[in-house]
Scaffold this motif. Structure first.
Motif, mmCIF file in Angstrom:
data_model
loop_
_atom_site.group_PDB
_atom_site.id
_atom_site.type_symbol
_atom_site.label_atom_id
_atom_site.label_comp_id
_atom_site.label_asym_id
_atom_site.label_seq_id
_atom_site.Cartn_x
_atom_site.Cartn_y
_atom_site.Cartn_z
ATOM 1 N N HIS A 81 36.228 31.229 24.365
ATOM 2 C CA HIS A 81 36.723 31.718 25.662
ATOM 3 C C HIS A 81 35.638 31.601 26.729
ATOM 4 O O HIS A 81 35.894 31.140 27.843
ATOM 5 N N GLU A 82 34.437 32.024 26.401
ATOM 6 C CA GLU A 82 33.338 31.976 27.379
ATOM 7 C C GLU A 82 33.000 30.530 27.742
ATOM 8 O O GLU A 82 32.734 30.223 28.903
ATOM 9 N N ALA A 83 33.024 29.649 26.771
ATOM 10 C CA ALA A 83 32.751 28.236 27.048
ATOM 11 C C ALA A 83 33.822 27.654 27.973
ATOM 12 O O ALA A 83 33.512 26.898 28.900
ATOM 13 N N LEU A 84 35.076 28.018 27.754
ATOM 14 C CA LEU A 84 36.152 27.557 28.635
ATOM 15 C C LEU A 84 36.001 28.148 30.040
ATOM 16 O O LEU A 84 36.251 27.460 31.040
ATOM 17 N N ARG A 85 35.574 29.393 30.123
ATOM 18 C CA ARG A 85 35.345 30.001 31.441
ATOM 19 C C ARG A 85 34.247 29.249 32.193
ATOM 20 O O ARG A 85 34.312 29.090 33.409
ATOM 21 N N VAL A 119 44.039 32.152 46.404
ATOM 22 C CA VAL A 119 44.298 33.531 45.969
ATOM 23 C C VAL A 119 45.061 33.520 44.649
ATOM 24 O O VAL A 119 44.717 34.234 43.702
ATOM 25 N N GLU A 120 46.102 32.700 44.564
ATOM 26 C CA GLU A 120 46.890 32.606 43.328
ATOM 27 C C GLU A 120 46.021 32.121 42.164
ATOM 28 O O GLU A 120 46.108 32.638 41.052
ATOM 29 N N MET A 121 45.165 31.143 42.421
ATOM 30 C CA MET A 121 44.313 30.592 41.385
ATOM 31 C C MET A 121 43.320 31.642 40.876
ATOM 32 O O MET A 121 43.094 31.756 39.676
ATOM 33 N N VAL A 122 42.767 32.439 41.791
ATOM 34 C CA VAL A 122 41.838 33.486 41.387
ATOM 35 C C VAL A 122 42.541 34.511 40.503
ATOM 36 O O VAL A 122 42.032 34.900 39.454
ATOM 37 N N TYR A 123 43.732 34.930 40.903
ATOM 38 C CA TYR A 123 44.480 35.896 40.096
ATOM 39 C C TYR A 123 44.840 35.314 38.730
ATOM 40 O O TYR A 123 44.741 35.987 37.717
ATOM 41 N N ARG A 124 45.248 34.061 38.701
ATOM 42 C CA ARG A 124 45.636 33.425 37.439
ATOM 43 C C ARG A 124 44.444 33.279 36.492
ATOM 44 O O ARG A 124 44.576 33.488 35.297
ATOM 45 N N THR A 125 43.296 32.912 37.035
ATOM 46 C CA THR A 125 42.134 32.666 36.172
ATOM 47 C C THR A 125 41.372 33.934 35.834
ATOM 48 O O THR A 125 40.565 33.927 34.919
ATOM 49 N N ALA A 126 41.629 35.033 36.567
ATOM 50 C CA ALA A 126 40.912 36.278 36.311
ATOM 51 C C ALA A 126 41.536 37.081 35.174
ATOM 52 O O ALA A 126 40.987 38.091 34.757
ATOM 53 N N ARG A 127 42.643 36.658 34.645
ATOM 54 C CA ARG A 127 43.304 37.399 33.559
ATOM 55 C C ARG A 127 42.556 37.276 32.270
ATOM 56 O O ARG A 127 41.921 36.406 31.918
#
Length: 127
Positions: A81-85, A119-127
């Motif tokens: 997960h961290e590597a993908l982030r 904004v949408e991208m930030v919300y989607r990727t912050a999950r």
């Protein structure tokens, strides 16, 4: 809120619904859409990270096949997960530097669409 009196800048291509950039969903020959620009160094770093992640996922499959201890598998999943982030952060930086900047510079209409997309991208990727 967009200024209704301002004439919109002529887009380079038909924008994707809900997308602030003017990169089409697919080109005339059906190719998938491309980034406005990509830093060569970032691209190579992402390719290396993704190859490493691919190996980690194969390792996870082997751990499951070998009935490894659940906590050890979960630790490795967290590592993936961290590597993908990290890849996502690099891609976000490229998107902001090139795609978003180009859209925002095109005018208010394109800028508003890009703000919504970001904004949408930030919300989607912050999950």
């Amino acid at each position: 809120m967009p200024d209704a009196t301002a004439a919109p800048a002529a887009p380079l291509a038909e924008p994707l619904a809900g997308c602030g950039c003017t990169v089409p969903m697919a080109s005339a020959n059906g190719e998938p859409r491309k980034a406005v620009a990509v830093d060569a160094g970032a691209k190579e770093r992402n390719r290396k990270r993704l190859r490493r992640i691919e190996g980690q996922v194969r390792g996870l499959q082997k751990m499951v096949d070998d009935d490894r201890y659940c906590a050890d598998i979960l630790t490795q999943i967290a590592s993936v997960h961290e590597a993908l982030r990290a890849v996502g952060r690099e891609l976000m930086r490229n998107h902001l530097k090139h795609c978003a900047t180009a859209a925002i510079r095109q005018g208010q209409t394109e800028a508003e669409g890009m703000y919504d997309e970001l904004v949408e991208m930030v919300y989607r990727t912050a999950r």
